[in-house]
Motif scaffolding. Structure first.
Motif, short mmCIF file in Angstrom:
data_model
loop_
_atom_site.label_atom_id
_atom_site.label_comp_id
_atom_site.label_asym_id
_atom_site.label_seq_id
_atom_site.Cartn_x
_atom_site.Cartn_y
_atom_site.Cartn_z
N HIS A 269 0.77 -1.25 -0.07
CA HIS A 269 0.10 0.02 0.10
C HIS A 269 1.05 1.13 -0.05
CE1 HIS A 269 -3.33 2.63 0.86
NE2 HIS A 269 -3.73 1.88 1.61
N LYS A 302 8.57 -14.90 -15.26
CA LYS A 302 7.83 -15.09 -14.27
C LYS A 302 8.44 -15.94 -12.83
CE LYS A 302 3.85 -13.31 -15.47
NZ LYS A 302 3.64 -12.45 -14.65
N LYS A 307 9.45 -7.09 -9.97
CA LYS A 307 8.37 -6.36 -10.52
C LYS A 307 9.14 -5.02 -10.73
CE LYS A 307 4.00 -8.46 -9.13
NZ LYS A 307 2.79 -8.03 -8.61
N LEU A 308 8.52 -4.31 -11.80
CA LEU A 308 8.74 -2.95 -12.09
C LEU A 308 7.97 -2.26 -11.06
CD1 LEU A 308 10.12 -0.91 -13.59
CD2 LEU A 308 8.27 -1.11 -15.70
N GLY A 310 6.23 0.84 -9.01
CA GLY A 310 5.59 2.08 -9.18
C GLY A 310 4.96 1.91 -10.67
N PHE A 311 4.86 0.66 -10.97
CA PHE A 311 4.07 0.36 -12.33
C PHE A 311 2.86 -0.66 -11.96
CE2 PHE A 311 5.13 0.91 -16.96
CZ PHE A 311 5.97 2.00 -16.85
N HIS A 313 -1.47 -1.01 -11.08
CA HIS A 313 -2.49 -0.67 -10.26
C HIS A 313 -3.83 -1.71 -10.12
CE1 HIS A 313 -5.06 1.95 -7.65
NE2 HIS A 313 -3.87 2.42 -7.48
N ARG A 314 -4.43 -1.74 -8.87
CA ARG A 314 -5.50 -2.86 -9.02
C ARG A 314 -6.59 -2.07 -9.80
NH1 ARG A 314 -7.73 -6.31 -5.53
NH2 ARG A 314 -5.84 -7.60 -5.63
N ARG A 322 -2.31 10.77 -11.39
CA ARG A 322 -1.54 11.25 -10.56
C ARG A 322 0.12 11.17 -10.90
NH1 ARG A 322 -3.22 7.69 -5.51
NH2 ARG A 322 -2.67 6.29 -7.19
N TYR A 360 4.50 -6.90 -23.17
CA TYR A 360 4.45 -7.42 -21.80
C TYR A 360 3.58 -6.26 -21.20
CZ TYR A 360 4.86 -8.86 -16.98
OH TYR A 360 4.76 -9.45 -15.78
N ARG A 364 -1.03 -5.99 -20.63
CA ARG A 364 -1.56 -6.19 -19.00
C ARG A 364 -2.15 -4.96 -18.59
NH1 ARG A 364 2.32 -10.13 -19.94
NH2 ARG A 364 1.95 -12.00 -19.00
N LEU A 366 -0.35 -2.29 -17.92
CA LEU A 366 0.64 -1.71 -16.98
C LEU A 366 1.09 -0.32 -17.14
CD1 LEU A 366 2.12 -5.17 -16.17
CD2 LEU A 366 0.57 -3.94 -14.83
N ASN A 369 2.20 4.44 -11.84
CA ASN A 369 1.56 4.98 -10.95
C ASN A 369 2.16 5.96 -10.17
OD1 ASN A 369 2.89 3.75 -8.55
ND2 ASN A 369 1.91 1.71 -9.29
N ASP A 371 3.65 6.38 -7.57
CA ASP A 371 4.78 6.20 -6.83
C ASP A 371 6.05 5.99 -7.73
OD1 ASP A 371 3.68 6.06 -4.38
OD2 ASP A 371 2.92 3.90 -4.62
N1 CMC Z 1 5.72 -5.35 -12.98
C1 CMC Z 1 5.74 -6.71 -13.61
N2 CMC Z 1 4.52 -7.30 -13.88
C2 CMC Z 1 3.15 -6.73 -13.23
C3 CMC Z 1 3.39 -5.46 -12.40
C4 CMC Z 1 4.63 -5.02 -12.24
N3 CMC Z 1 4.68 -3.90 -11.27
N4 CMC Z 1 1.96 -5.29 -11.97
C5 CMC Z 1 1.45 -6.34 -12.32
N5 CMC Z 1 2.07 -7.07 -12.95
C6 CMC Z 1 1.57 -8.23 -13.85
C7 CMC Z 1 1.17 -9.59 -13.11
O1 CMC Z 1 2.50 -10.49 -12.88
C8 CMC Z 1 0.21 -10.03 -13.69
O2 CMC Z 1 0.63 -10.91 -14.91
P1 CMC Z 1 0.19 -12.21 -15.54
O3 CMC Z 1 -1.23 -11.93 -15.82
O4 CMC Z 1 0.93 -12.68 -16.39
O5 CMC Z 1 0.30 -13.18 -14.13
C9 CMC Z 1 -0.62 -9.10 -14.32
O6 CMC Z 1 0.22 -7.90 -14.62
C10 CMC Z 1 -1.85 -8.54 -13.54
O7 CMC Z 1 -1.28 -8.00 -12.22
P2 CMC Z 1 -2.22 -8.50 -10.72
O8 CMC Z 1 -0.93 -8.77 -9.73
O9 CMC Z 1 -2.96 -9.38 -11.04
O10 CMC Z 1 -2.58 -7.08 -10.58
P3 CMC Z 1 -3.11 -6.50 -9.13
O11 CMC Z 1 -4.12 -5.46 -9.22
O12 CMC Z 1 -3.49 -7.52 -8.13
O13 CMC Z 1 -1.67 -5.64 -8.32
C11 CMC Z 1 -0.39 -4.08 -7.67
C12 CMC Z 1 -1.90 -4.44 -8.52
C13 CMC Z 1 -0.32 -2.54 -7.61
C14 CMC Z 1 -0.16 -4.74 -6.55
C15 CMC Z 1 0.76 -4.55 -8.67
O14 CMC Z 1 0.64 -3.91 -10.12
C16 CMC Z 1 2.21 -4.27 -8.38
O15 CMC Z 1 2.48 -5.15 -7.42
N6 CMC Z 1 2.67 -2.88 -8.81
C17 CMC Z 1 4.19 -2.73 -8.18
C18 CMC Z 1 3.92 -2.07 -6.78
C19 CMC Z 1 3.42 -0.70 -6.81
O16 CMC Z 1 3.92 0.16 -7.64
N7 CMC Z 1 2.38 -0.53 -6.01
C20 CMC Z 1 1.89 0.84 -5.82
C21 CMC Z 1 0.65 1.15 -6.08
S1 CMC Z 1 0.00 2.74 -6.44
C22 CMC Z 1 -0.22 3.30 -4.70
C23 CMC Z 1 -1.76 3.39 -4.09
O17 CMC Z 1 -2.43 3.72 -4.85
O18 CMC Z 1 -1.78 2.94 -3.01
#
Ligand code: CMC
Length: 437
Positions: A269, A302, A307-308, A310-311, A313-314, A322, A360, A364, A366, A369, A371
């Motif tokens: 978060h 995989k 993970k990248l 800052g990339f 978002h749910r 932002r 990729y 998806r 992506l 975000n 951050d």
């Molecule tokens: N780098 C590489 N692959 C990614 C990333 C990433 N940052 N984010 C998602 N994916 C891939 C993921 O592996 C999945 O691939 P596949 O379909 O092949 O399995 C696909 O994209 C869908 O991802 P997900 O994990 O199902 O998406 P989610 O909605 O559950 O997760 C997230 C959202 C923010 C947790 C995730 O994108 C992430 O971990 N990002 C990096 C951490 C980050 O920057 N977080 C800040 C969020 S913004 C702050 C806030 O508003 O609180």
């Protein structure tokens, strides 16, 4: 809530009678099915870990359209608020539903600034912490402790008490965050100064010492103010839902915000800006721009678990609005500080460009975000990495408290009490010690 003409019917393959549910339409966004009578009529619960399809409340504060990449506070786009308003305009908007008129603004600023000091006794709480304590741990403790100082605003059924607590929290958070920082570096606490703007006062409490005052730099103050605006609210995210759930039992607002801070502390978060900055520093150390291709290949593999940061978002499946504003602020701050050639910023822009063209990330949806750039901005402002999430908490406090107030005055509000699908042992008798093997 506006009931739609459409009704939803749930039918069962085993011949049990079907059940009809009302559908409600929001002013924008998806409709919702009202399933409150489901258990009474069928004896079944819904199962939705992570609230993937569940609206837990109705709200008129913040709206996100993740596909469009749109964020609205009380209907106003974040892009317009970030350019035309300051953080206290935004606070007034979130708390009271409208931007303040000139007179209201003067009054609001005066009310907030009159609450910026914390009880003198609070410093003893700080002294109880180790100097190397994480600022989020200090904030969970000290914000919760505010409830033991402000007994005169704890009656949650009194709207005046709710208003005073809301103002106290918004006004005192910068003071507490700056105190947490000062304590960690072994410098004396700096008292607030009410002739400064909200953000300038915070910068001074952070960076002034008895030996040298802080010289206000408008570009840097404006950058901090923008960070605060962009993080002020984000509808029913994990920490906001935590605040609502804690508040649903009638807990006082200081305790509820302390719960929100605890939730925000988690790396999924509030901790991602720190992780994004760390990632950029790691790539830079390993060879910089030249090594982006290698890094992106690791992200796509995989098995690598990389993970990248800052990339993605749910909710946003488009560019986080932002992030665009944060990138702009990043430019302004680095120019002001003569750091136009900052290698981390160059690296971030190159990485973003490559990722946005890569199949990729495109397939998806992506995108960067908020951050992705905020860590660079904050460290350029002189804010230590360990305090990034504390700055997020300081900004989000107004959103949390606005959502808490909305919940308390909602006639449909009930104590939050999710149910479960039980998969443990059915009833059994306690064996004697000899029988336990
Ligand atoms: N780098 C590489 N692959 C990614 C990333 C990433 N940052 N984010 C998602 N994916 C891939 C993921 O592996 C999945 O691939 P596949 O379909 O092949 O399995 C696909 O994209 C869908 O991802 P997900 O994990 O199902 O998406 P989610 O909605 O559950 O997760 C997230 C959202 C923010 C947790 C995730 O994108 C992430 O971990 N990002 C990096 C951490 C980050 O920057 N977080 C800040 C969020 S913004 C702050 C806030 O508003 O609180």
């Amino acid at each position: 809530m506006k009931q739609s003409d459409v009704k939803a019917t749930l039918s069962f393959s085993n011949g049990s009678p079907s059940v009809e549910f009302p559908v409600y339409a929001g002013s924008i966004g998806p409709d919702v099915l009202d399933i409150r009578k489901l258990y009474g009529e069928t004896g079944m619960f819904t199962y939705d870990p992570g609230f993937m399809s569940t609206a837990a409340c109705n709200s008129s504060i913040t709206y996100i359209d993740g596909d469009k990449g749109e964020l609205l506070y009380r209907g106003y786009p974040i892009e317009q608020l970030a350019v035309n308003c300051d953080f206290l305009d935004t606070c007034h908007l979130l708390l009271h539903g409208e931007l303040p008129s000139a007179t209201q603004k003067t009054e609001f600023v005066s009310t907030v600034t009159n609450h910026t000091m914390v009880h003198e006794q609070m410093q003893f709480f700080f002294r109880g912490f180790r100097r190397d304590a994480h600022p989020m741990s200090v904030l969970v403790g000290t914000v919760g402790a505010l409830a033991s100082f402000y007994h005169d605003s704890l009656d949650i059924n009194d709207p005046k008490h709710r208003d005073v607590s809301a103002i106290r929290l918004v006004a005192k958070m910068p003071t507490l965050v700056a105190m947490a920082y000062k304590y960690s570096v072994g410098q004396p606490f700096v008292y607030p100064r009410n002739d400064l703007s909200f953000s300038a006062n915070f910068m001074r409490m952070m960076f002034a010492t008895p030996a040298a005052d802080y010289k206000v730099n408008d570009v840097l103050v404006r950058a901090l103010d923008r960070i605060l605006i962009l993080h002020a609210d984000h509808e029913q995210n994990a920490s906001t839902s935590t605040v609502r759930l804690a508040g649903s039992s009638g807990a006082n607002p200081f305790a509820c915000i302390a719960a929100g801070i605890a939730c925000l502390w988690g790396p999924a978060h509030g901790g991602a800006n720190e992780a994004a900055l760390q990632m950029l520093q790691d790539i830079q150390r390993d060879g910089g721009v030249e090594k982006i291709g290698e890094f992106v290949a690791k992200v796509k593999d995989k098995n690598s678990n990389v993970k990248l940061m800052g990339f993605g978002h749910r909710v946003y499946k488009n560019y986080d609005p932002r992030a665009k504003l944060m990138r702009e602020t990043c430019h302004e701050v680095l120019n002001e500080l003569g750091l136009q050639n900052d290698p981390l910023f160059k690296l971030a822009m190159a990485l973003e460009k490559i990722a946005l063209e890569d199949e990729y990330f495109v397939s998806r949806k992506l995108y960067p975000n908020v951050d992705f750039y905020s860590g660079i901005v904050q460290s350029a402002l002189g804010i230590p990495v360990s305090l990034f999430t504390g700055i997020f908490a300081m900004a989000r406090t107004v959103g949390w408290i606005a959502q808490w107030k909305e919940m308390i005055s909602d006639p449909e509000q009930k104590i939050g009490r999710p149910r479960q699908l039980f998969i443990g042992s059915p009833r059994r008798d306690v064996p004697s010690m000899a029988q336990r093997g």
